[in-house]
Write an enzyme that holds these catalytic residues in place. Sequence first.
Site, PDB file in Angstrom:
ATOM      1  CG  HIS B  79      -1.561   1.326   1.486  1.00 20.10           C
ATOM      2  ND1 HIS B  79      -2.505   1.881   0.643  1.00 20.10           N
ATOM      3  CD2 HIS B  79      -1.381   2.234   2.475  1.00 20.10           C
ATOM      4  CE1 HIS B  79      -2.879   3.067   1.119  1.00 20.10           C
ATOM      5  NE2 HIS B  79      -2.206   3.316   2.221  1.00 20.10           N
ATOM      6  CG  ASP B 108       7.568  18.096 -26.331  1.00 22.14           C
ATOM      7  OD1 ASP B 108       7.685  17.727 -25.145  1.00 22.14           O
ATOM      8  OD2 ASP B 108       7.037  17.390 -27.194  1.00 22.14           O
ATOM      9  CD1 TRP B 143       7.345   3.414   4.279  1.00 25.69           C
ATOM     10  CD2 TRP B 143       8.360   4.283   2.485  1.00 25.69           C
ATOM     11  NE1 TRP B 143       7.749   4.693   4.596  1.00 25.69           N
ATOM     12  CE2 TRP B 143       8.365   5.261   3.507  1.00 25.69           C
ATOM     13  CE3 TRP B 143       8.935   4.612   1.255  1.00 25.69           C
ATOM     14  CZ2 TRP B 143       8.928   6.519   3.347  1.00 25.69           C
ATOM     15  CZ3 TRP B 143       9.492   5.878   1.106  1.00 25.69           C
ATOM     16  CH2 TRP B 143       9.488   6.806   2.140  1.00 25.69           C
ATOM     17  CB  SER B 173      11.235   5.911 -14.233  1.00 22.95           C
ATOM     18  OG  SER B 173      10.144   6.783 -14.345  1.00 22.95           O
ATOM     19  CB  SER B 174      12.091   9.233 -10.234  1.00 19.03           C
ATOM     20  OG  SER B 174      11.007   8.430  -9.925  1.00 19.03           O
ATOM     21  CG  HIS B 257      12.514  14.302   5.818  1.00 12.04           C
ATOM     22  ND1 HIS B 257      11.540  13.805   6.634  1.00 12.04           N
ATOM     23  CD2 HIS B 257      12.178  15.585   5.572  1.00 12.04           C
ATOM     24  CE1 HIS B 257      10.652  14.753   6.894  1.00 12.04           C
ATOM     25  NE2 HIS B 257      11.025  15.849   6.263  1.00 12.04           N
ATOM     26  CD  GLU B 259       9.895   9.913  -2.507  1.00 12.61           C
ATOM     27  OE1 GLU B 259      10.856  10.250  -3.222  1.00 12.61           O
ATOM     28  OE2 GLU B 259       8.795   9.555  -2.962  1.00 12.61           O
ATOM     29  CE1 TYR B 261       9.077  19.278   3.713  1.00 11.73           C
ATOM     30  CE2 TYR B 261      11.054  17.972   4.042  1.00 11.73           C
ATOM     31  CZ  TYR B 261      10.034  18.743   4.558  1.00 11.73           C
ATOM     32  OH  TYR B 261       9.953  18.942   5.899  1.00 11.73           O
ATOM     33  CB  SER B 272       1.134  28.437  -5.286  1.00 15.30           C
ATOM     34  OG  SER B 272       1.605  27.901  -4.086  1.00 15.30           O
ATOM     35  CG  HIS B 306      12.559  14.120  11.677  1.00 16.03           C
ATOM     36  ND1 HIS B 306      12.338  15.352  11.123  1.00 16.03           N
ATOM     37  CD2 HIS B 306      12.006  13.250  10.806  1.00 16.03           C
ATOM     38  CE1 HIS B 306      11.691  15.223   9.979  1.00 16.03           C
ATOM     39  NE2 HIS B 306      11.484  13.964   9.769  1.00 16.03           N
ATOM     40  CG  HIS B 307      12.174   9.773   9.287  1.00 11.55           C
ATOM     41  ND1 HIS B 307      10.856   9.602   8.982  1.00 11.55           N
ATOM     42  CD2 HIS B 307      12.562  10.883   8.608  1.00 11.55           C
ATOM     43  CE1 HIS B 307      10.456  10.552   8.147  1.00 11.55           C
ATOM     44  NE2 HIS B 307      11.476  11.338   7.913  1.00 11.55           N
ATOM     45  CB  THR B 332       5.871  24.412   6.205  1.00 10.32           C
ATOM     46  OG1 THR B 332       7.069  23.691   5.959  1.00 10.32           O
ATOM     47  CG2 THR B 332       4.714  23.657   5.650  1.00 10.32           C
ATOM     48  CE  LYS B 335       6.350  26.340  -0.182  1.00 11.05           C
ATOM     49  NZ  LYS B 335       6.163  26.918  -1.504  1.00 11.05           N
ATOM     50  NE  ARG B 454       3.278   3.347  11.074  1.00  9.90           N
ATOM     51  CZ  ARG B 454       4.167   3.970  10.302  1.00  9.90           C
ATOM     52  NH1 ARG B 454       5.180   4.619  10.836  1.00  9.90           N
ATOM     53  NH2 ARG B 454       4.043   3.947   8.999  1.00  9.90           N
TER      54      ARG B 454
END
Lengths: 206, 626
Positions: B79, B108, B143, B173-174, B257, B259, B261, B272, B306-307, B332, B335, B454
């Site tokens: 998931h 293009d 994950w 790819s990314s 991390h 990732e 963002y 925006s 922090h993870h 943040t 914004k 979890r």
Amino acid sequence: MHVTAPGHAAPLETSTGLDHRKLLMWAFLGSDCLFFGSLIATYLLYRGKSITGPYPHEVFNIPYTSVSAFVLLTSSLTMVLALAAIQRGDQRGLKAWLLATALLGGVFLGGQYFEFTTFIREGLTLRANLFGSTFFTLTGFHGAHVTVGVIILLSLFVTALRGRLPRERHLNVELAGLYWHFVDVVWIVIFTVVYLVEAPNIVGAG
Amino acid sequence: MATVTGALPRVLRRPTSYTGWWSWVTTVDHKRIGVLYGFTAFAFLLVGGIEALTIRTQLAGSESALVSPELYNQLFTMHALTMIFLAVMPLSAAFFNLIIPLQIGARDVAFPRLNALSYWIFLFGGLLLNAGWLVGNSPDAGWFAYANLTSKTFSPERGLDFYALGLLVLGTSSMAAAFNFVVTILNMRAPGMTLMRMPVFTWMTLVTSFLLITAFPVITVGLIELAFDRLFGTNFFVTAKGANPLLWQHLFWVFGHPEVYILILPAMGIVSEVLPTFARKPLFGYPFVVLSGVSIGFMGWAVWSHHMFTVGLGPVANATFALTTMVIAVPTGVKIFNWIATLWGGSLSLKTPLLFALGFIVLFIIGGLSGVSHSSPPADSQQQDTYYIVAHLHYVLFGGSIFGLFAGIYYWFPKFSGRLLHEGLGKLNFWLMFIGMNLTFGPMHWLGLDGMPRRIYSYPAGMGWDFWNLMSTAGSYMLGIGFLAFAWNFVSSLRKGEKATSDPWDGRTLEWSIASPPPIYNFATIPTVHGRDAFWAQKYLETPGHQPRGVPSGGADGDGDGAHGQGAGHLGVHMPGLSYFPIIVALGLALAAVGLLTHVAVIALGVLIMLFGIYGWTFEPAEPDE
């Protein structure tokens, strides 16, 4: 940074003035820095942490690898000469220096092949210990980069032989050069970190 | 040039048909690739949604036995992987493709074939990651796949091989897509569009692309080490050989991390764009919104540990990362205040895109606040591995990313379909998702603070968790119905929705200046930009009398009269030609990855196909010969 040679093939204007492909190459090399950075970080973390041998000082032949490093660094010089040749329209020089660069790269790869097989005979394999895993992965990925570079150089050489690498396509050689110099610079770091800095491995034997 | 390239070897005849199935396989048009990304991502989103509903059904009551613990582990792992790598990231990529060239006034992307390659690698990588379902062994270590649970000793099944190789392929790819957008945005802006005149969505795409090309190499190394350990017997995460499993956690979160963002910045960019359009005001504090996005991009690199607060890195490391984590909340917050100030005093038009954007702000604030609450290591030690974290991450990823992306779908749908999505169904879609989302993830806050861990497949009765778990499951079904409402709206509007003009929302940026749907070359004349909100300025500032001025579009409703810019003369309208080679290279790469799991002959075949594709590609001119 940007060399505007006479008769540039596609006078397409870009916002930065840099050719698309050149910007792409710089972005790729920046990204590749992080790739090698992570591999080198892994090597450093595990330096001297192998529980069993063979240890670096037992297998390394510094003079041998120094010669091979010298060969690779020399190829950066011939690469520069190849670019200079195409930019002044010297087709013979272009072919000669492209071939020389590819050959020097090939010699380096041959040296690495010989080094790897020697190490394996002495018992240092991918599976042997942390040193083997980190050493072969780091230098192996560098070797893969050199291999790709040699293929690019040989492709350019063949293209030039068939007369299809005229002066206005000098960017193709310049891009190959950017890549090639980067691979050389990375080798300077790897050679220093892996071979020249004495690893405190005897301690790990406990 | 044509004489030189014309003589080069041709391995395949160039495809020429712009209609039918093959034209989609060989397309290099950024709009079509965007559509392919969008539909594929939505299909994967449904797969991930079914996995989520199965999880929620299992947890609806205590001591349920709908799925086995083994299957449950695979479900929550897949998931997460599906939603992150196969739904949210490619949905963002769909918007990069569809919108960026239009917003910067380009025909293009910089490398159209590379763009097609990115899509095909993504598709094959997504299938490879999901291939585990076919053999009954999907990845099951979360994950984040912490070492050394992932070693061959503790996970002897195939699942984690699909994890390592699938993500390696997807990473290619990314990165390929990100390189393309970095060059496109930096190099292909219309004359006059300086960096500080770029639309905010374009800015956030640029920041995201830089994060992608810097963060993915790190996880690539981690995945290579994992794959080598599992396939070739290396010792990177083998503690018996002296390895330190924390290496994986660092490599993973140094990527992981940024990732986060990568997942949220595109949505922030979309919001925006939507807010100023529907408030009919320019974005408040444009430089602050842009620079806070850029600083998030930089600071996102300094918070990864922090993870890992409960790992035991020591008080100095924990205090440092607690501080950086608290500090990153500042841009943040900047914004959010700017978005609210954009709405302030605006004449709001409460259409569905604005509803989703407002939903984004509300939910993202809640998710952001719970995020700040675990920036403190003592508080985090209490929250770690509980449902409180699940609540937080879904408020920012679902309430944030998905709501932002949905705002984008409702906003830009008319540009590409020529029709509007139905407003009534859209509002139904929004409220089902907004209420469903809060009902699903809201109760997880108190379930988590009450100690519910979890990643447990079941829980005993009498813990007091039954009621709120049931509510959460009910909410998730509501979300499911919300997605069905969206799918219905999408399909029916595509067929018989209200026709859209080229500029249905009175938009501010260049994509609204051309026909809906845009012609293949986007802009007949490359526009010249004189300031921010270029199209708004054209309509209202450069033309007296508040009369929208037509812009030559060359498309269906080419009502243009004003000739401006002189780009077309020397550029000409030469579009890149179709090509077989992107899908061939992607196929070779995927085959080589499959070969690592099956037979060395398959690797060789894959590499050969890849080399063939690369050579054909190299000698194929970008433009078809005339």
